[in-house]
Design an enzyme around this catalytic site. Sequence first.
Site, short mmCIF file in Angstrom:
data_model
loop_
_atom_site.label_atom_id
_atom_site.label_comp_id
_atom_site.label_asym_id
_atom_site.label_seq_id
_atom_site.Cartn_x
_atom_site.Cartn_y
_atom_site.Cartn_z
N SER A 53 0.86 -1.19 0.00
CA SER A 53 0.00 0.00 0.00
C SER A 53 0.89 1.23 0.00
O SER A 53 1.62 1.48 0.97
CB SER A 53 -0.89 0.02 1.24
OG SER A 53 -1.34 1.34 1.46
N ASP A 103 -4.38 3.81 -2.25
CA ASP A 103 -5.43 4.22 -1.31
C ASP A 103 -5.88 5.66 -1.58
O ASP A 103 -5.08 6.59 -1.46
CB ASP A 103 -4.90 4.14 0.13
CG ASP A 103 -4.81 2.71 0.62
OD1 ASP A 103 -5.83 2.01 0.54
OD2 ASP A 103 -3.72 2.31 1.07
N HIS A 162 -1.17 -1.30 -4.40
CA HIS A 162 -2.44 -0.93 -3.75
C HIS A 162 -2.44 0.58 -3.55
O HIS A 162 -1.57 1.14 -2.87
CB HIS A 162 -2.57 -1.66 -2.42
CG HIS A 162 -3.85 -1.42 -1.71
ND1 HIS A 162 -5.02 -2.09 -2.03
CD2 HIS A 162 -4.18 -0.59 -0.69
CE1 HIS A 162 -6.00 -1.68 -1.24
NE2 HIS A 162 -5.51 -0.76 -0.41
N MET A 182 -11.74 5.07 -0.94
CA MET A 182 -12.39 5.35 0.36
C MET A 182 -12.98 6.75 0.24
O MET A 182 -12.57 7.70 0.92
CB MET A 182 -11.34 5.26 1.48
CG MET A 182 -10.90 3.82 1.74
SD MET A 182 -9.36 3.73 2.69
CE MET A 182 -8.19 3.88 1.34
N HIS A 192 -8.14 1.49 -4.27
CA HIS A 192 -9.09 1.33 -3.16
C HIS A 192 -9.70 2.70 -2.88
O HIS A 192 -9.05 3.56 -2.29
CB HIS A 192 -8.31 0.78 -1.96
CG HIS A 192 -9.12 0.64 -0.72
ND1 HIS A 192 -8.53 0.43 0.53
CD2 HIS A 192 -10.45 0.66 -0.50
CE1 HIS A 192 -9.47 0.33 1.45
NE2 HIS A 192 -10.65 0.47 0.86
N MET A 217 -8.36 8.61 -0.36
CA MET A 217 -9.14 9.06 0.80
C MET A 217 -9.59 10.49 0.60
O MET A 217 -8.82 11.33 0.11
CB MET A 217 -8.27 8.98 2.05
CG MET A 217 -7.72 7.60 2.33
SD MET A 217 -6.65 7.65 3.77
CE MET A 217 -6.28 5.91 3.95
N ASP A 273 -6.99 -6.00 4.07
CA ASP A 273 -6.27 -4.73 4.12
C ASP A 273 -6.35 -4.15 5.52
O ASP A 273 -7.44 -3.91 6.04
CB ASP A 273 -6.92 -3.78 3.10
CG ASP A 273 -6.24 -2.43 3.01
OD1 ASP A 273 -5.16 -2.24 3.59
OD2 ASP A 273 -6.81 -1.55 2.34
N MET A 276 -11.87 -5.24 5.10
CA MET A 276 -11.02 -4.33 5.88
C MET A 276 -10.78 -4.93 7.27
O MET A 276 -11.73 -5.31 7.96
CB MET A 276 -11.68 -2.96 6.04
CG MET A 276 -11.73 -2.10 4.79
SD MET A 276 -10.14 -1.81 3.99
CE MET A 276 -9.20 -1.02 5.31
N GLY A 306 0.96 -2.10 4.12
CA GLY A 306 1.53 -0.76 4.06
C GLY A 306 2.80 -0.70 4.89
O GLY A 306 3.90 -0.92 4.39
N SER A 307 2.62 -0.46 6.18
CA SER A 307 3.80 -0.32 7.06
C SER A 307 4.70 -1.54 7.02
O SER A 307 5.94 -1.41 7.03
CB SER A 307 3.37 -0.08 8.51
OG SER A 307 2.04 0.27 8.61
C1 DX5 Z 1 -6.20 1.94 5.45
C2 DX5 Z 1 -5.74 1.67 4.04
C3 DX5 Z 1 -4.70 0.63 3.98
C4 DX5 Z 1 -3.43 1.02 4.69
C5 DX5 Z 1 -2.77 -0.24 5.15
O1 DX5 Z 1 -7.25 2.82 5.44
O2 DX5 Z 1 -6.83 1.25 3.22
O3 DX5 Z 1 -4.44 0.19 2.66
O4 DX5 Z 1 -2.54 1.75 3.91
O5 DX5 Z 1 -1.68 0.11 5.92
P1 DX5 Z 1 -1.12 -0.89 7.03
O6 DX5 Z 1 -0.71 -2.13 6.33
O7 DX5 Z 1 0.01 -0.12 7.62
O8 DX5 Z 1 -2.23 -1.15 8.01
ZN ZN Z 2 -6.36 0.18 1.28
#
Ligand code: DX5
Ligand code: ZN
Length: 226
Positions: free
Chosen positions: A9, A36, A34, A69, A67, A38, A174, A138, A196-197
């Site tokens: 991500s 994201d 991926h 959001m 994705h 927002m 995710d 999620m 992500g992290s």
């Molecule tokens: C959260 C995002 C994820 C996020 C995941 O709202 O949709 O894709 O980046 O990050 P980690 O893996 O650090 O939870």
């Molecule tokens: Zn995501």
Amino acid sequence: MRKIRILPSILAADFSDLGADVRAVVEAGGDLVHVDIMDGHFVPNISFGPDVVKAIRKSTDAPFDTHLMIAPADPYLEAFARAGSDIITVHAEAGPHLHRSLQTIRALGKKAGVSLNPGTSETAIECVMDMVDLVLVMSVNPGFGGQSFIPSALDKIRRVKAMIAGRDIALEVDGGVTAANAGEVAAAGADYLVAGSAAFKGGRAQYAANIAAIRTAAESAIGVLV
Ligand code: DX5
Ligand code: ZN
């Protein structure tokens, strides 16, 4: 045998050098990117929009898993399709016309995904299962990277896996996925693991080891020879 795919991500990437970081994480073993999106309305954070997606599209040939959001999503589907998304996922909670959103994504020639927040039952997507290429469960409340995996997501993954019933629909998870829980996540039925992290921690020199650790944990749990 099911193939596990790891999706870094890029919310956790280096935004000051995003194109290079996208390229680096794919070269390090990321299968799809991926992305994201927002809006500060559907979720309490803002990331970036279609122009940024279009700009980083040039950095890799790996598929883009976008994705959304955002609410509403429908007015922006075409822009994210044109920006180079391969899969576009909308949230079941993002508006009253999920069916129309999925129809629109497929009409744009893209794969259609639907996502469920932790507080939403999988029954919300029963009527659209034949319209989707991907279901995204999620495992955190969307909006931020770096949160902890919500354990009840595992049962939901199992229930969604049963609903997929052998159809060609990817099951994506995710939020808070790490090498420590990737085994459970895969064993529950997920085949697309977003990280992500856990993928970006430690800087570029670590990406390959990070991704390999998640993949090995997932594949070992489902019996893929590694
Ligand atoms: C959260 C995002 C994820 C996020 C995941 O709202 O949709 O894709 O980046 O990050 P980690 O893996 O650090 O939870
Ligand atoms: Zn995501």
